[in-house]
Design a protein around this motif. Structure first.
Motif, PDB file in Angstrom:
ATOM      1  N   LYS A   6      76.098  31.382  83.236  1.00 44.60           N
ATOM      2  CA  LYS A   6      77.263  31.594  83.894  1.00 44.60           C
ATOM      3  C   LYS A   6      77.700  30.287  84.446  1.00 44.60           C
ATOM      4  O   LYS A   6      77.102  29.699  84.924  1.00 44.60           O
ATOM      5  N   PRO A   7      79.003  30.475  84.731  1.00 45.51           N
ATOM      6  CA  PRO A   7      79.637  29.014  85.173  1.00 45.51           C
ATOM      7  C   PRO A   7      79.029  28.833  86.482  1.00 45.51           C
ATOM      8  O   PRO A   7      78.896  29.899  87.375  1.00 45.51           O
ATOM      9  N   ASN A   8      78.517  27.547  86.868  1.00 49.07           N
ATOM     10  CA  ASN A   8      77.966  27.024  88.118  1.00 49.07           C
ATOM     11  C   ASN A   8      76.774  27.964  88.403  1.00 49.07           C
ATOM     12  O   ASN A   8      76.075  27.720  89.461  1.00 49.07           O
ATOM     13  N   SER A   9      76.078  28.638  87.638  1.00 51.78           N
ATOM     14  CA  SER A   9      74.960  29.283  87.983  1.00 51.78           C
ATOM     15  C   SER A   9      73.607  28.619  88.029  1.00 51.78           C
ATOM     16  O   SER A   9      73.603  27.636  87.188  1.00 51.78           O
ATOM     17  N   SER A  10      72.684  28.893  88.676  1.00 50.59           N
ATOM     18  CA  SER A  10      71.539  28.178  88.985  1.00 50.59           C
ATOM     19  C   SER A  10      70.182  28.740  87.969  1.00 50.59           C
ATOM     20  O   SER A  10      69.307  28.423  88.121  1.00 50.59           O
ATOM     21  N   GLU A  11      70.732  29.836  87.084  1.00 46.90           N
ATOM     22  CA  GLU A  11      69.846  30.152  85.987  1.00 46.90           C
ATOM     23  C   GLU A  11      70.350  30.638  84.733  1.00 46.90           C
ATOM     24  O   GLU A  11      71.332  30.733  84.639  1.00 46.90           O
ATOM     25  N   VAL A  12      69.222  30.817  84.064  1.00 39.01           N
ATOM     26  CA  VAL A  12      69.839  31.174  82.634  1.00 39.01           C
ATOM     27  C   VAL A  12      69.186  32.853  82.368  1.00 39.01           C
ATOM     28  O   VAL A  12      67.993  33.059  82.718  1.00 39.01           O
ATOM     29  N   THR A  13      69.867  33.580  82.116  1.00 40.79           N
ATOM     30  CA  THR A  13      69.379  35.102  81.724  1.00 40.79           C
ATOM     31  C   THR A  13      69.460  35.466  80.289  1.00 40.79           C
ATOM     32  O   THR A  13      70.044  34.733  79.727  1.00 40.79           O
ATOM     33  N   PHE A  14      68.769  36.621  80.167  1.00 43.20           N
ATOM     34  CA  PHE A  14      68.735  36.924  78.742  1.00 43.20           C
ATOM     35  C   PHE A  14      68.977  38.374  78.658  1.00 43.20           C
ATOM     36  O   PHE A  14      68.526  39.257  79.566  1.00 43.20           O
ATOM     37  N   ARG A  15      69.592  39.009  77.623  1.00 43.84           N
ATOM     38  CA  ARG A  15      69.575  40.456  77.255  1.00 43.84           C
ATOM     39  C   ARG A  15      69.461  40.606  75.788  1.00 43.84           C
ATOM     40  O   ARG A  15      69.853  39.457  75.063  1.00 43.84           O
ATOM     41  N   VAL A  16      69.395  41.873  75.299  1.00 41.51           N
ATOM     42  CA  VAL A  16      69.384  41.955  73.728  1.00 41.51           C
ATOM     43  C   VAL A  16      70.762  42.546  73.520  1.00 41.51           C
ATOM     44  O   VAL A  16      71.388  43.198  74.181  1.00 41.51           O
ATOM     45  N   LEU A  17      71.448  42.022  72.318  1.00 41.23           N
ATOM     46  CA  LEU A  17      72.780  42.478  71.980  1.00 41.23           C
ATOM     47  C   LEU A  17      72.403  43.659  70.978  1.00 41.23           C
ATOM     48  O   LEU A  17      71.497  43.514  70.195  1.00 41.23           O
ATOM     49  N   GLU A  18      73.267  44.667  71.215  1.00 39.98           N
ATOM     50  CA  GLU A  18      73.223  45.881  70.392  1.00 39.98           C
ATOM     51  C   GLU A  18      74.033  46.091  69.096  1.00 39.98           C
ATOM     52  O   GLU A  18      73.944  46.763  68.451  1.00 39.98           O
ATOM     53  N   ASP A  19      75.168  45.254  69.537  1.00 39.54           N
ATOM     54  CA  ASP A  19      76.364  45.504  68.504  1.00 39.54           C
ATOM     55  C   ASP A  19      75.942  44.954  66.997  1.00 39.54           C
ATOM     56  O   ASP A  19      75.655  43.659  67.233  1.00 39.54           O
ATOM     57  N   PRO A  20      75.996  45.440  66.004  1.00 38.88           N
ATOM     58  CA  PRO A  20      75.641  44.836  64.664  1.00 38.88           C
ATOM     59  C   PRO A  20      76.378  43.687  64.519  1.00 38.88           C
ATOM     60  O   PRO A  20      76.126  42.790  63.791  1.00 38.88           O
ATOM     61  N   ALA A  21      77.691  43.468  64.929  1.00 44.10           N
ATOM     62  CA  ALA A  21      78.733  42.558  64.573  1.00 44.10           C
ATOM     63  C   ALA A  21      78.148  41.158  65.264  1.00 44.10           C
ATOM     64  O   ALA A  21      78.592  40.156  65.009  1.00 44.10           O
ATOM     65  N   ASP A  22      77.011  41.216  66.158  1.00 41.61           N
ATOM     66  CA  ASP A  22      76.529  40.036  66.600  1.00 41.61           C
ATOM     67  C   ASP A  22      75.313  39.390  65.759  1.00 41.61           C
ATOM     68  O   ASP A  22      74.839  38.450  66.130  1.00 41.61           O
ATOM     69  N   ILE A  23      74.746  40.441  64.944  1.00 42.52           N
ATOM     70  CA  ILE A  23      74.053  39.614  63.991  1.00 42.52           C
ATOM     71  C   ILE A  23      74.665  38.395  63.228  1.00 42.52           C
ATOM     72  O   ILE A  23      75.665  38.562  62.724  1.00 42.52           O
ATOM     73  N   PHE A  24      73.873  37.217  63.260  1.00 49.16           N
ATOM     74  CA  PHE A  24      74.395  36.191  62.572  1.00 49.16           C
ATOM     75  C   PHE A  24      73.446  35.491  61.626  1.00 49.16           C
ATOM     76  O   PHE A  24      73.844  34.450  60.895  1.00 49.16           O
ATOM     77  N   LEU A  25      72.288  36.257  61.281  1.00 56.01           N
ATOM     78  CA  LEU A  25      71.735  35.588  59.791  1.00 56.01           C
ATOM     79  C   LEU A  25      72.196  36.638  58.732  1.00 56.01           C
ATOM     80  O   LEU A  25      71.825  37.969  58.825  1.00 56.01           O
ATOM     81  N   PRO A  26      73.042  36.136  57.987  1.00 55.34           N
ATOM     82  CA  PRO A  26      73.452  37.095  56.840  1.00 55.34           C
ATOM     83  C   PRO A  26      72.577  37.397  55.717  1.00 55.34           C
ATOM     84  O   PRO A  26      71.528  37.026  55.795  1.00 55.34           O
ATOM     85  N   ASP A  27      72.676  38.432  55.187  1.00 55.18           N
ATOM     86  CA  ASP A  27      71.939  38.906  54.012  1.00 55.18           C
ATOM     87  C   ASP A  27      71.936  37.948  53.038  1.00 55.18           C
ATOM     88  O   ASP A  27      70.765  37.719  52.295  1.00 55.18           O
ATOM     89  N   TRP A  28      73.063  37.398  52.666  1.00 56.30           N
ATOM     90  CA  TRP A  28      72.823  36.340  51.795  1.00 56.30           C
ATOM     91  C   TRP A  28      71.972  35.182  51.925  1.00 56.30           C
ATOM     92  O   TRP A  28      71.424  34.284  51.171  1.00 56.30           O
ATOM     93  N   PHE A  29      71.650  35.081  53.254  1.00 54.84           N
ATOM     94  CA  PHE A  29      70.719  33.979  53.493  1.00 54.84           C
ATOM     95  C   PHE A  29      69.213  34.573  53.522  1.00 54.84           C
ATOM     96  O   PHE A  29      68.411  34.098  53.014  1.00 54.84           O
ATOM     97  N   THR A  30      68.860  35.918  54.360  1.00 52.03           N
ATOM     98  CA  THR A  30      67.738  36.149  54.540  1.00 52.03           C
ATOM     99  C   THR A  30      67.061  36.838  53.295  1.00 52.03           C
ATOM    100  O   THR A  30      65.961  36.875  53.102  1.00 52.03           O
ATOM    101  N   SER A  31      67.823  37.267  52.329  1.00 46.81           N
ATOM    102  CA  SER A  31      67.440  37.354  51.016  1.00 46.81           C
ATOM    103  C   SER A  31      66.548  36.420  50.172  1.00 46.81           C
ATOM    104  O   SER A  31      66.172  36.703  49.394  1.00 46.81           O
ATOM    105  N   ASN A  32      66.979  35.440  50.764  1.00 46.78           N
ATOM    106  CA  ASN A  32      66.231  34.096  50.085  1.00 46.78           C
ATOM    107  C   ASN A  32      64.628  33.869  50.387  1.00 46.78           C
ATOM    108  O   ASN A  32      64.264  32.923  50.040  1.00 46.78           O
ATOM    109  N   PHE A  33      64.177  34.798  51.340  1.00 47.40           N
ATOM    110  CA  PHE A  33      62.925  34.548  52.025  1.00 47.40           C
ATOM    111  C   PHE A  33      62.063  35.521  51.333  1.00 47.40           C
ATOM    112  O   PHE A  33      62.123  36.766  51.017  1.00 47.40           O
ATOM    113  N   THR A  34      60.373  34.914  51.362  1.00 46.04           N
ATOM    114  CA  THR A  34      59.570  36.340  50.992  1.00 46.04           C
ATOM    115  C   THR A  34      59.483  37.201  51.869  1.00 46.04           C
ATOM    116  O   THR A  34      59.950  37.142  53.304  1.00 46.04           O
ATOM    117  N   THR A  35      58.879  38.399  51.414  1.00 48.55           N
ATOM    118  CA  THR A  35      59.038  39.645  52.150  1.00 48.55           C
ATOM    119  C   THR A  35      57.455  39.573  52.606  1.00 48.55           C
ATOM    120  O   THR A  35      56.736  39.131  52.354  1.00 48.55           O
TER     121      THR A  35
END
Ligand code: 0WD
Ligand code: CA
Length: 380
Positions: A351-380
């Motif tokens: 956050k601006p000026n903050s003295s730490e980095v925090t984390f949380r899990v995003l639950e909205d599917p719109a936040d997924i950034f690895l598309p199927d066209w990419f992941t489908s090229n990997f072994t299962t």
């Protein structure tokens, strides 16, 4: 009473395991020997134009790489950075590109990675994949108070990191006035004044500036035990150099002319660290700055060798603190992000000026950034 040995272990673990936040200060926490950072090595190149955005294609070559062609007298240039502003072909910043173009490069260069019999990728042989600009922001965190947010997904043993625009940055972008918008054009126009697509042709400043065009270098390096694969946009290359990339690349910048000692001090304190981190990550040996006035006229160019910047700004920042902070932050990411699933997204926020980095899990599917066209090229 608690036996001292047990107590000690608890104190250490408090700072290293399962914490929901990661400390930025005090600097002394990160002020020790510069961590091992491998010489950046170029493993690929690609180019982008207007058609690369969204579902578009990338060019697996250096067609957009330009040559550096400085004016005869670098102390009297008279470049008008406002010239042609009306013709600016500007990228729509409401469209988020995330890692897409880098993921396209990976798929176009599958043979660089171990594949199975069906041509599927087994592993990227890297702990982290991201844009160079993300690492720049992390490195500068101990000295720059700006907010940032990085989304991370673990997939096939690799931590993919993709920046998310923070509320403050979005607000700043959306509330830009006409002059501020024109000033964002100045940097791109400067590039046009000192570069050319062909090494034997003068710069052409009559054609419109199009900021969809880009040349990107793909780099492998490592920071202590973290193997890194990242890509950064490179402005130009020295025409006459015996060095091979990235040793012959040049980074271009503009900056307001120094009128007071305070201007100069702030430059070394807040700007040079960003320039240093950005170019050091790719192994770019020099940054060439066009100093401009408030009317957008560049009168002089100055070269800043990357390897001298940290010495020049020693009183303000330490490269060791920046890199140790980054190294420990990557450790923290590995501790927090444990589920190997392209659809699980963790968000790390400063956050601006903050003295730490925090984390949380995003639950909205719109936040997924690895598309199927990419992941489908990997072994299962
Ligand atoms: O958040 C980012 N940094 C993202 C960048 C998110 C998604 C995509 N990209 C794109 C950039 O547009 C660029 O094509 O990735 C490519 C490479 O990024 P990078 O090299 O890692 O980015 P960075 O080091 O921050 O910036 C390099 C240059 C900038 O030059 P200056 O001299 O200003 O540092 O890339 C350009 C800019 O010329 N650039 C952008 N151009 C338009 N829109 C943007 C942007 N959002 N970010 C960087
Ligand atoms: Ca630049």
């Amino acid at each position: 009473p608690v036996p001292s040995k047990v107590k000690k272990r608890e104190e250490t673990s408090k700072h290293h395991r399962n914490q929901s936040s990661f400390p930025i200060y005090p600097h002394s926490k990160y002020d020790y020997e510069f961590p091992h950072f491998a010489q950046p090595s170029e493993v690929g190149q690609f180019s982008l134009d207007q058609s690369s955005f969204g579902k578009g294609r990338i060019y697996n070559d250096a067609r957009k790489l330009k040559f550096y062609l400085p004016p005869k007298d670098t102390r009297r240039c008279n470049f008008d950075l406002g010239k042609g502003y009306k013709q600016f072909i500007k990228k729509d910043e409401d469209i988020k590109e995330r890692l897409d173009n880098l993921l396209k490069w990976i798929l176009e260069n599958k043979e660089l990675f171990p594949l199975n019999e069906d041509g599927l990728i087994e592993s990227l042989k890297s702990d982290f994949v991201m844009w160079r600009g993300h690492l720049t922001k992390i490195l500068c965190t101990p000295y720059i108070k700006d907010s940032w947010a990085m989304a991370v997904s673990l997939f096939h043993g690799t931590y993919f990191m993709s920046e998310v625009e923070t509320e403050e940055n979005e607000k700043r972008r959306k509330e830009m006035n006409e002059r501020e918008k024109e000033m964002t054009y100045w940097g791109y126009k400067f590039e046009q004044y000192v570069t050319s697509a062909k090494k034997d042709e003068n710069p052409n400043t009559s054609e419109p500036v199009d900021n969809h065009d880009a040349f990107c270098s793909v780099i492998r390096s490592s920071l202590k035990k973290h193997q890194l694969l990242y890509s950064g946009e490179v402005d130009c290359i020295l025409a006459e150099s015996i060095k091979k990339p990235p040793g012959n690349y040049v980074e271009l910048k503009t900056s307001r002319e120094w009128y007071t000692q305070r201007n100069e001090d702030n430059f070394y304190r807040f700007k040079l660290i960003k320039w240093w981190a950005q170019s050091f990550l790719v192994g770019i040996p020099e940054v060439i700055c066009g100093f401009r006035d408030d009317d957008g006229i560049v009168n002089r160019l100055k070269t800043f060798p990357t390897f001298e910047m940290a010495k020049q700004a020693k009183r303000y920042w330490s490269g060791a603190v920046a890199f140790n902070f980054c190294e420990q932050f990557l450790n923290f990411v590995k501790e927090v992000v444990t589920v190997d699933d392209a659809k699980k997204v963790y968000l790390f926020e400063r956050k601006p000026n903050s003295s730490e980095v925090t984390f949380r899990v995003l639950e909205d599917p719109a936040d997924i950034f690895l598309p199927d066209w990419f992941t489908s090229n990997f072994t299962t």
